[in-house]
Design a protein around this motif. Sequence first.
Motif, PDB file in Angstrom:
ATOM      1  N   VAL A  49     127.498  -3.966  48.897  1.00 24.21           N
ATOM      2  CA  VAL A  49     126.792  -2.715  48.667  1.00 24.21           C
ATOM      3  C   VAL A  49     127.881  -1.669  48.453  1.00 24.21           C
ATOM      4  N   LYS A  50     127.907  -1.110  47.253  1.00 17.55           N
ATOM      5  CA  LYS A  50     128.933  -0.131  46.900  1.00 17.55           C
ATOM      6  C   LYS A  50     128.583   1.256  47.425  1.00 17.55           C
ATOM      7  N   ASP A  51     129.626   1.998  47.760  1.00 20.51           N
ATOM      8  CA  ASP A  51     129.516   3.381  48.224  1.00 20.51           C
ATOM      9  C   ASP A  51     128.731   3.519  49.524  1.00 20.51           C
ATOM     10  N   TYR A  63     128.786   6.238  51.820  1.00 20.17           N
ATOM     11  CA  TYR A  63     130.178   6.630  51.980  1.00 20.17           C
ATOM     12  C   TYR A  63     130.902   6.297  50.679  1.00 20.17           C
ATOM     13  N   PRO A  64     131.174   7.303  49.853  1.00 24.52           N
ATOM     14  CA  PRO A  64     131.783   7.059  48.546  1.00 24.52           C
ATOM     15  C   PRO A  64     133.096   6.265  48.638  1.00 24.52           C
ATOM     16  N   GLY A  65     133.228   5.284  47.765  1.00 23.31           N
ATOM     17  CA  GLY A  65     134.460   4.513  47.671  1.00 23.31           C
ATOM     18  C   GLY A  65     134.569   3.319  48.587  1.00 23.31           C
TER      19      GLY A  65
END
Length: 149
Positions: free
Chosen positions: A33-35, A53-55
């Motif tokens: 799961v990205k970001d 949570y970005p990045g």
Amino acid sequence: MNKKIYAAYGSNTNLEQMSYRCPAAKVIGTGIVKDYRLTFRGNSRGVANIEPYPGRTVPVVIWEITEACEEALDGYEGYPNLYEKQMIEVQVESKVQEAMVYVMARRYRTMPAIPTSYYLGTIAEGYADNGIDLEILKMAHLECLKELK
């Protein structure tokens, strides 16, 4: 019989536990799961959660579950009081797939709480069961400890 795609990031990554909880569930792979980041939240005892949570990324085990499995998971996850359900995009190899996840209910999202060593071990076994690197789990635990200082 309706089937649903469910992405697990905590103790439901553990194959042995899921075999008892949801005998009809089938692992169909792993993804990310990205970001989002993995956290531990709760009222007194920490349980796994994911939050934007970005990045960052969170590894997940992707399950095909039945309605009966979802009912069993709802009970285990304390739905709708402790956890809510959301649909989320999961990166699986080169494609994106929608999956249901349990996320901490809003009132607990700002409450860091230390997980028990047994609970952490259960997740670690699940990561090992599915070939997931333990670094993200270790980082989430350390970040929780820092939040509580």
